[in-house]
Scaffold this active site. Structure first.
Site, PDB file in Angstrom:
ATOM      1  N   HIS A   1       0.812  -1.224   0.000  1.00  0.00           N
ATOM      2  CA  HIS A   1       0.000   0.000   0.000  1.00  0.00           C
ATOM      3  C   HIS A   1       0.839   1.264   0.000  1.00  0.00           C
ATOM      4  O   HIS A   1       0.385   2.311  -0.445  1.00  0.00           O
ATOM      5  CB  HIS A   1      -0.987  -0.031   1.157  1.00  0.00           C
ATOM      6  CG  HIS A   1      -2.044  -1.058   0.924  1.00  0.00           C
ATOM      7  ND1 HIS A   1      -1.967  -2.321   1.443  1.00  0.00           N
ATOM      8  CD2 HIS A   1      -3.141  -1.035   0.134  1.00  0.00           C
ATOM      9  CE1 HIS A   1      -2.997  -3.022   1.022  1.00  0.00           C
ATOM     10  NE2 HIS A   1      -3.726  -2.276   0.226  1.00  0.00           N
TER      11      HIS A   1
ATOM     12  N   CYS B   1      -9.095  -4.123 -10.612  1.00  0.00           N
ATOM     13  CA  CYS B   1      -8.709  -2.843  -9.998  1.00  0.00           C
ATOM     14  C   CYS B   1      -7.387  -2.980  -9.240  1.00  0.00           C
ATOM     15  O   CYS B   1      -6.950  -2.051  -8.579  1.00  0.00           O
ATOM     16  CB  CYS B   1      -9.801  -2.313  -9.092  1.00  0.00           C
ATOM     17  SG  CYS B   1     -10.175  -3.411  -7.736  1.00  0.00           S
TER      18      CYS B   1
HETATM   19  C1  PEP Z   1      -6.047  -5.603  -4.432  1.00  0.00           C
HETATM   20  O1  PEP Z   1      -5.824  -6.335  -3.464  1.00  0.00           O
HETATM   21  O2  PEP Z   1      -5.697  -5.874  -5.601  1.00  0.00           O
HETATM   22  C2  PEP Z   1      -6.754  -4.324  -4.244  1.00  0.00           C
HETATM   23  C3  PEP Z   1      -7.099  -3.580  -5.271  1.00  0.00           C
HETATM   24  O3  PEP Z   1      -6.963  -3.916  -2.958  1.00  0.00           O
HETATM   25  P1  PEP Z   1      -5.812  -3.241  -2.054  1.00  0.00           P
HETATM   26  O4  PEP Z   1      -4.628  -2.983  -2.946  1.00  0.00           O
HETATM   27  O5  PEP Z   1      -6.366  -1.988  -1.473  1.00  0.00           O
HETATM   28  O6  PEP Z   1      -5.566  -4.276  -1.024  1.00  0.00           O
END
Ligand code: PEP
Ligand code: MG
Length: 617
Positions: A227, A547
């Site tokens: 993140h 996404c």
């Molecule tokens: C993912 O896990 O691909 C996602 C889009 O969620 P995050 O990156 O916020 O965990």
């Protein structure tokens, strides 16, 4: 400029510094390129913040819990030091010889030492909180060491004693930082145009960075799709994570080049390296200008197949970038960043206002709002302060009470958020996305909660959207991907989160630089899960999008199109690149290519095929 500023205490001791005016040779470090762009600027290591101790004393009944907090902080400190030690091998031998014994000394102090015995005693006998006990004990030992100096001690002896007292304080600070979850660095005083270089950066800290002032970021820890990386990309700050040794090697007055395209960090660059970096900056700006011209062109393939390109949003400051990018709506609004860096959990009105302003800014384009996805590396202090989540992290946070699991255990959190989203839905089309789903039952329960909230808002006389928002789910665990046929009966849409899906499928922590080479979204196992989930959604005529960060990689666009996907959501800056990739392929070619890729079992073959296809396109 920070060239003459003394380094923060940690660096002063971990890498003893030569005088700043001696011209140092260029030093090059290799890491993971996580955010495009090239930055040149003075290095800023940031000051270590004073810890904020909110609890001085504890109740006798809390002694065991306080001991457990201390043990967790000790374990975390040992882990951090072990990582630093393992990475020393990239440094010149004389630096290794200097730093390694110091790290060993810190490790010993975390074992059965006088410091740790004293801390435990203070918790048990004087009912001090763990952090207060650490500060008091480190202080007492430090003072006792300095008092050992005999009258007339030599300057050398005094310096030696001071060093030992400093070491005690240093390990104490690390423990307190881990106990209070304070950021490792404070960004106050960051000079304009600086390059931030630090051991680690939490997602919550990254969210505080100001992209108009900061030129670039390099850290020793972190992975490509953690993140922190997601946040740096969202802010458009050139960044390299996982560059082993870089924070330890900083010297006062260093200038750095961070190349977020190649994944290199150069400290003290030579004139030739600076000139090359300047050329790379110019080329990058030109490329951006070229892409900007694509903004108004439709996202459709050569043979006229329309593709939906949306943006991911973490912070409201990204809105202008999203609007400029040509994205048609927000495919993933990660709401956890709205809960970070604040002392209390935002109430319904505050959340409704934030969501409404985002929905309004999108001017009729849809916004998919994901309810809170707490867990993993996404620590949110306000949630622990309010007692929603434990102070001491689970033994295995990625597999614990995270995402929807937390929301279903603490439905008041979910209800407040759903109410706020429903209210914002009056301003434009919204969709609700559930994170970290693994079972059909979770979706049914969440829908019951949504129905309950709708009834409550109606009773309250609240204005609601004419058509209630669709309720969809993230497909980001292998369990969800392989249950996609059953989940497609319950969910209104799928958003495939390839970041967690890759991490859970390959058992690789997405934010850990030590296993970054194993993190591979095009591993056949991950691709098969994506294909299975996509086909299940298409059979049930449910919308499906990607996404995760995979959607932002234009090289992977033909493969994903060939698998059947027609909707992608990504960091705003990637939208033009992906649009170009969409516009330069025909669907039939993509389908043939995907079929060929899906027959492969060797990841390297797939990498080569993807590269070759993108070069031909
Ligand atoms: C993912 O896990 O691909 C996602 C889009 O969620 P995050 O990156 O916020 O965990
Ligand atoms: Mg995820």
């Amino acid at each position: 400029m920070n060239e003459t500023r003394p380094p923060p205490p940690q660096h002063r001791r971990l890498a003893r510094q030569p005088a700043p005016d001696i011209k140092q040779p260029e030093r090059r470090f290799v890491g993971i390129p996580v955010s495009d762009g090239v930055a040149i600027g003075p290095v800023f290591t940031a000051a270590e913040p004073e810890p904020v101790i909110t609890r001085q004393k504890i109740l006798a009944a809390d002694i065991a819990a306080e001991g457990a907090r201390l043990e967790a902080a000790v374990a975390q400190s040992r882990k951090q030091l072990a990582k630093l030690r393992a990475r020393l091998t990239v440094l010149p031998e004389e630096s290794q010889a200097e730093i390694a014994p110091l790290i060993d000394a810190y490790m010993r102090m975390l074992g059965p030492s006088r410091l740790m015995r004293g801390v435990r005693r203070r918790i048990e006998e004087t009912l001090l909180s763990a952090e207060s006990a650490v500060i008091a004990e480190a202080d007492a030992i430090g003072t006792a060491i300095l008092e050992q100096a005999p009258p007339g001690a030599s300057a050398e002896d005094l310096a030696g004693l001071r060093r030992r007292a400093d070491e005690i304080n240093e390990i104490g600070r690390r423990l307190v930082r881990n106990l209070t979850r304070a950021p490792f660095r404070s960004f106050a005083g960051l000079p304009d145009g600086a390059v931030l270089i630090t051991e680690s950066l939490r997602p919550a800290d990254a969210a505080l960075l100001d992209p108009s002032r900061l030129a670039g970021v390099a850290t020793e820890e972190g992975g490509a799709d953690g993140h922190t990386a997601v946040m740096l990309r969202a802010l458009g700050i050139p960044a390299v994570l996982g560059a082993a040794g870089v924070a330890q090697a900083i010297r006062p007055g260093d200038v750095a080049v961070v190349d977020g395209i190649e994944g290199t960090v150069v400290l003290n660059p030579s004139a030739a390296s600076v000139a090359a970096a300047r050329r790379a900056v110019t080329a990058f700006v030109r490329e951006r200008q070229r892409y900007a011209r694509l903004r108004r062109l439709p996202a459709e393939t050569e043979d006229g197949e329309p593709v939906e390109l949306q943006a991911n949003l973490e912070l409201p400051i990204e809105l202008p970038l999203i609007v400029q990018s040509g994205a048609v709506g927000i495919g993933l609004l990660r709401t956890e960043f709205l809960f970070m860096n604040r002392e209390t959990v935002p109430d319904e009105d505050t959340q409704a206002e934030t969501y409404r302003s985002i929905v309004e800014a999108m001017n009729g384009d849809p916004v998919s709002i994901r309810v809170l996805d707490w867990g993993g590396e996404k620590e949110i202090d306000a949630l622990s302060a309010a007692g929603f989540v434990p102070e001491v992290a689970d033994a295995n946070p990625a597999l614990g009470v995270r995402g929807l699991r937390l929301l279903l255990r603490r439905p008041e959190l979910l209800e407040t958020q759903l109410a706020a989203i429903l209210r914002a839905g009056v301003a434009g089309p919204v969709r609700i996305t559930l994170p970290m789903v693994t079972t059909v039952d979770e979706v049914r329960t969440a829908r019951d909660v949504l129905d309950r909230v709708v009834r409550r808002l109606r009773r309250r006389g609240e204005r609601l959207p004419e058509r209630l928002p669709p309720l969809g789910i993230m497909i980001e665990t292998p369990g969800a991907a392989l249950s996609a046929d059953a989940l497609a009966l319950e969910a209104d849409f799928f958003a495939i989160g390839t970041n967690d899906l890759t991490a859970y499928t390959l058992a690789v922590d997405r934010a850990d630089s030590d296993v970054a080479d194993l993190y591979d979204p095009t591993h056949p196992a991950v691709l098969r899960l994506i294909q299975f989930a996509t086909e299940a959604a298409l059979r049930m005529r449910k919308p499906v999008s990607v996404c995760g960060e995979m959607a932002a990689n234009p090289r992977l666009t033909p493969l994903l199109l060939g698998i059947g996907l027609r909707s992608f959501s990504m960091t705003a800056s990637a939208v033009p690149k992906v649009k170009q990739a969409v516009r330069s392929v025909a669907i039939d070619d993509c389908v043939r290519f995907a079929r060929h890729v899906m027959e492969q079992s060797d990841p390297d073959t797939i990498h080569r095929m993807v590269l070759a296809f993108s070069q031909d396109a």
